[in-house]
Design a protein around this motif. Structure first.
Motif, PDB file in Angstrom:
ATOM      1  N   LEU A 210      46.844  39.812  48.928  1.00 24.00           N
ATOM      2  CA  LEU A 210      46.243  40.520  47.797  1.00 24.00           C
ATOM      3  C   LEU A 210      46.573  39.846  46.467  1.00 24.00           C
ATOM      4  CD1 LEU A 210      46.892  44.246  48.825  1.00 24.00           C
ATOM      5  CD2 LEU A 210      44.879  42.823  49.279  1.00 24.00           C
ATOM      6  N   GLY A 211      47.414  38.823  46.500  1.00 23.63           N
ATOM      7  CA  GLY A 211      47.758  38.106  45.273  1.00 23.63           C
ATOM      8  C   GLY A 211      46.575  37.446  44.605  1.00 23.63           C
ATOM      9  N   VAL A 212      45.521  37.104  45.378  1.00 27.76           N
ATOM     10  CA  VAL A 212      44.331  36.502  44.781  1.00 27.76           C
ATOM     11  C   VAL A 212      43.247  37.548  44.508  1.00 27.76           C
ATOM     12  CG1 VAL A 212      44.735  34.213  45.721  1.00 27.76           C
ATOM     13  CG2 VAL A 212      43.424  35.864  47.061  1.00 27.76           C
ATOM     14  N   ARG A 213      43.549  38.803  44.820  1.00 32.33           N
ATOM     15  CA  ARG A 213      42.607  39.882  44.527  1.00 32.33           C
ATOM     16  C   ARG A 213      43.114  40.766  43.393  1.00 32.33           C
ATOM     17  NH1 ARG A 213      41.138  41.033  50.910  1.00 32.33           N
ATOM     18  NH2 ARG A 213      40.166  38.990  51.227  1.00 32.33           N
ATOM     19  N   CYS A 214      44.370  40.574  43.030  1.00 32.98           N
ATOM     20  CA  CYS A 214      44.926  41.119  41.797  1.00 32.98           C
ATOM     21  C   CYS A 214      44.828  39.966  40.805  1.00 32.98           C
ATOM     22  CB  CYS A 214      46.372  41.551  42.024  1.00 32.98           C
ATOM     23  SG  CYS A 214      47.120  42.393  40.613  1.00 32.98           S
ATOM     24  N   VAL A 215      43.672  39.847  40.186  1.00 34.54           N
ATOM     25  CA  VAL A 215      43.305  38.632  39.441  1.00 34.54           C
ATOM     26  C   VAL A 215      44.223  38.437  38.239  1.00 34.54           C
ATOM     27  CG1 VAL A 215      41.423  37.483  38.202  1.00 34.54           C
ATOM     28  CG2 VAL A 215      40.928  38.895  40.210  1.00 34.54           C
ATOM     29  N   GLY A 216      44.578  37.156  37.988  1.00 38.02           N
ATOM     30  CA  GLY A 216      45.455  36.846  36.868  1.00 38.02           C
ATOM     31  C   GLY A 216      46.897  37.170  37.199  1.00 38.02           C
ATOM     32  N   ALA A 217      47.693  37.432  36.167  1.00 38.52           N
ATOM     33  CA  ALA A 217      49.112  37.741  36.369  1.00 38.52           C
ATOM     34  C   ALA A 217      49.251  39.067  37.117  1.00 38.52           C
ATOM     35  CB  ALA A 217      49.830  37.795  35.029  1.00 38.52           C
ATOM     36  N   ILE A 218      49.984  39.044  38.221  1.00 37.16           N
ATOM     37  CA  ILE A 218      50.106  40.218  39.083  1.00 37.16           C
ATOM     38  C   ILE A 218      51.073  41.229  38.466  1.00 37.16           C
ATOM     39  CG2 ILE A 218      50.884  41.033  41.352  1.00 37.16           C
ATOM     40  CD1 ILE A 218      50.122  38.218  42.415  1.00 37.16           C
ATOM     41  N   THR A 219      50.633  42.470  38.394  1.00 43.04           N
ATOM     42  CA  THR A 219      51.541  43.564  38.044  1.00 43.04           C
ATOM     43  C   THR A 219      51.618  44.501  39.241  1.00 43.04           C
ATOM     44  OG1 THR A 219      49.833  45.053  37.142  1.00 43.04           O
ATOM     45  CG2 THR A 219      50.811  43.430  35.628  1.00 43.04           C
ATOM     46  N   ARG A 220      52.717  45.183  39.388  1.00 42.71           N
ATOM     47  CA  ARG A 220      52.882  46.076  40.533  1.00 42.71           C
ATOM     48  C   ARG A 220      51.871  47.216  40.503  1.00 42.71           C
ATOM     49  NH1 ARG A 220      58.417  45.385  42.910  1.00 42.71           N
ATOM     50  NH2 ARG A 220      59.268  43.534  41.889  1.00 42.71           N
ATOM     51  N   GLU A 221      51.531  47.673  39.287  1.00 40.46           N
ATOM     52  CA  GLU A 221      50.585  48.788  39.164  1.00 40.46           C
ATOM     53  C   GLU A 221      49.176  48.361  39.594  1.00 40.46           C
ATOM     54  OE1 GLU A 221      54.115  49.321  36.754  1.00 40.46           O
ATOM     55  OE2 GLU A 221      52.606  47.717  36.721  1.00 40.46           O
ATOM     56  N   ARG A 222      48.750  47.190  39.125  1.00 41.89           N
ATOM     57  CA  ARG A 222      47.415  46.719  39.509  1.00 41.89           C
ATOM     58  C   ARG A 222      47.370  46.337  40.980  1.00 41.89           C
ATOM     59  NH1 ARG A 222      44.766  42.246  37.895  1.00 41.89           N
ATOM     60  NH2 ARG A 222      46.605  41.417  36.847  1.00 41.89           N
ATOM     61  N   LEU A 223      48.467  45.781  41.485  1.00 38.20           N
ATOM     62  CA  LEU A 223      48.536  45.447  42.904  1.00 38.20           C
ATOM     63  C   LEU A 223      48.400  46.707  43.756  1.00 38.20           C
ATOM     64  CD1 LEU A 223      49.026  43.267  45.070  1.00 38.20           C
ATOM     65  CD2 LEU A 223      51.483  43.659  44.777  1.00 38.20           C
ATOM     66  N   ALA A 224      49.041  47.784  43.322  1.00 40.43           N
ATOM     67  CA  ALA A 224      48.915  49.057  44.038  1.00 40.43           C
ATOM     68  C   ALA A 224      47.473  49.543  44.013  1.00 40.43           C
ATOM     69  CB  ALA A 224      49.844  50.103  43.420  1.00 40.43           C
ATOM     70  N   ALA A 225      46.785  49.332  42.886  1.00 44.87           N
ATOM     71  CA  ALA A 225      45.374  49.745  42.784  1.00 44.87           C
ATOM     72  C   ALA A 225      44.504  48.935  43.739  1.00 44.87           C
ATOM     73  CB  ALA A 225      44.883  49.584  41.346  1.00 44.87           C
ATOM     74  N   VAL A 226      44.786  47.638  43.871  1.00 46.59           N
ATOM     75  CA  VAL A 226      44.047  46.804  44.826  1.00 46.59           C
ATOM     76  C   VAL A 226      44.291  47.319  46.247  1.00 46.59           C
ATOM     77  CG1 VAL A 226      43.763  44.497  45.791  1.00 46.59           C
ATOM     78  CG2 VAL A 226      44.173  44.763  43.353  1.00 46.59           C
ATOM     79  N   ARG A 227      45.542  47.547  46.582  1.00 43.72           N
ATOM     80  CA  ARG A 227      45.902  47.950  47.952  1.00 43.72           C
ATOM     81  C   ARG A 227      45.268  49.293  48.313  1.00 43.72           C
ATOM     82  NH1 ARG A 227      50.976  47.102  47.596  1.00 43.72           N
ATOM     83  NH2 ARG A 227      51.000  45.121  48.708  1.00 43.72           N
ATOM     84  N   GLU A 228      45.351  50.267  47.419  1.00 41.12           N
ATOM     85  CA  GLU A 228      44.821  51.597  47.725  1.00 41.12           C
ATOM     86  C   GLU A 228      43.295  51.604  47.771  1.00 41.12           C
ATOM     87  OE1 GLU A 228      46.548  54.193  48.739  1.00 41.12           O
ATOM     88  OE2 GLU A 228      48.346  52.933  48.607  1.00 41.12           O
ATOM     89  N   SER A 229      42.666  50.906  46.839  1.00 42.15           N
ATOM     90  CA  SER A 229      41.195  50.876  46.838  1.00 42.15           C
ATOM     91  C   SER A 229      40.672  50.113  48.058  1.00 42.15           C
ATOM     92  CB  SER A 229      40.666  50.258  45.542  1.00 42.15           C
ATOM     93  OG  SER A 229      41.121  48.929  45.359  1.00 42.15           O
ATOM     94  N   ASP A 230      41.371  49.043  48.447  1.00 38.71           N
ATOM     95  CA  ASP A 230      40.982  48.282  49.631  1.00 38.71           C
ATOM     96  C   ASP A 230      41.076  49.156  50.879  1.00 38.71           C
ATOM     97  OD1 ASP A 230      40.658  45.489  51.059  1.00 38.71           O
ATOM     98  OD2 ASP A 230      42.359  46.462  52.031  1.00 38.71           O
ATOM     99  N   ALA A 231      42.116  49.970  50.969  1.00 38.54           N
ATOM    100  CA  ALA A 231      42.285  50.853  52.129  1.00 38.54           C
ATOM    101  C   ALA A 231      41.145  51.862  52.205  1.00 38.54           C
ATOM    102  CB  ALA A 231      43.628  51.575  52.043  1.00 38.54           C
ATOM    103  N   ILE A 232      40.735  52.396  51.054  1.00 42.20           N
ATOM    104  CA  ILE A 232      39.609  53.339  51.018  1.00 42.20           C
ATOM    105  C   ILE A 232      38.334  52.645  51.469  1.00 42.20           C
ATOM    106  CG2 ILE A 232      38.103  54.667  49.475  1.00 42.20           C
ATOM    107  CD1 ILE A 232      40.681  55.271  47.820  1.00 42.20           C
TER     108      ILE A 232
END
Length: 327
Positions: A210-232
């Motif tokens: 998910l590091g390449v789907r949390c575009v740009g500098a990775i933050t834990r909050e945005r990474l969590a948003a990628v992970r949860e939205s991807d699961a949905i």
């Protein structure tokens, strides 16, 4: 490895359970002959290729196999848990689980360049894997999920596993039972080995996760948003029967915000971008047309269930000019 040894031998394409069983029987004999009483190390990502190699080796040499699963914090929701459940709990494998999420995310803090992110993730994976390998005694073999397209495109070592970067004193004899198979053949073999469909038909997933789907500098909050939205998205695609029809689908959260309204107040929040494409060879790709009610359902769930998000967008761009992944 010589050029001739990289050429796929004359063999029937593995398209049926019967052909898969024949291949498995041949590989069990070959693996036992190669490994003997030795011990084998495998970086088990949970992807199709490494999972099928693990299942083959468990049948061939049992407890002589040592699996290491490194959770770099960039896995999709539930993936590490599935690796533990299938290989440790169900198949009884020797499995070392390494939770290195904080270690990776600390290294990635503030890094926006996609190539630099890839290099950091690859280098840190090598360091973690090397540390775990040094804790194990008597390892003489290194198993890899190399498949035939890997050899044709980039040589015998799978670049996203990066095990080729191990130091000289950890250079083991390679074990590559799938090196002459195409991806569709690996899936047939995985089914014959009894692996769950969610693992056998796992979508292509980039090495950096998910590091390449949390575009740009990775933050834990945005990474969590990628992970949860991807699961949905994955849950709703499976419910709609699209998980078998669409080649690759995922969400992206870029580092931009826009004005929205929550509980009567203005808020700045991120968009979630849905990407769903079909392709034959990954050189070109076409966007999957989705039914409007499905888009509405996915949108409603993401907006209601994923913190920090106020918009859902659908990426309509084919490849070319776009690429499949955003980074």
């Amino acid at each position: 490895m010589s050029e001739n040894s990289n050429k796929r031998p004359e063999m029937e394409r593995i398209t049926t359970p019967e052909l898969a069983e024949k291949f498995i029987a041949e590989q069990l004999d070959a693996l036992r002959a190669q490994i003997g009483e030795g011990r084998v190390l495998l970086a088990l990502s949970g992807g199709v290729d490494s999972s099928v190699v693990a299942a083959l080796l468990i049948r061939a040499v049992g407890k002589q196999l040592e699996c290491v699963h490194v959770n770099h914090g960039l896995m999709r929701k539930g993936e590490s848990e599935q690796v533990i459940e299938v290989f440790q709990n169900q198949l009884g494998a020797n499995l070392t689980y390494v939770d290195a999420a904080d270690r990776f995310l600390d290294k990635l803090a503030g890094v926006a360049d996609p190539e630099q992110k890839r290099k950091i993730i690859g280098a840190e994976f090598i360091r973690v894997f090397e540390e775990e390998a040094r804790k194990l005694e008597g390892i003489g073999f290194l198993a890899q999920g190399t498949i035939y397209p890997d050899i044709v495109e980039s040589g015998p070592v799978k670049s996203h596993h990066n095990v080729g970067g191990l130091p000289e004193d950890l250079k083991f004899e390679l074990v590559e039972p799938l090196k002459f198979l195409y991806k569709d053949e690996v899936r047939v073999v995985g089914k014959a080995l009894g692996l769950p469909d969610s693992m056998v038909y796992r979508q292509p997933f980039p090495g950096p996760g998910l590091g390449v789907r949390c575009v740009g500098a990775i933050t834990r909050e945005r990474l969590a948003a990628v992970r949860e939205s991807d699961a949905i998205l994955r849950e709703e695609f499976a419910a709609a029967g699209l998980d078998k029809r669409v080649w690759q689908y995922f969400t992206v959260v870029p580092p931009v915000t826009s004005t929205g309204v929550r509980d009567g107040r203005r808020v700045d929040a991120w968009p979630v971008v849905i990407r769903a494409v079909n392709t034959r060879d990954a050189m070109t790709a076409e966007v999957e047309p989705l039914d409007w009610p499905l888009i509405q359902k996915i949108t409603s769930r993401i907006l209601a269930e994923v913190p920090g998000v106020n918009r859902v967008l659908y990426d309509m761009s084919p490849k070319p000019p776009a690429t499949i992944e955003w980074e």
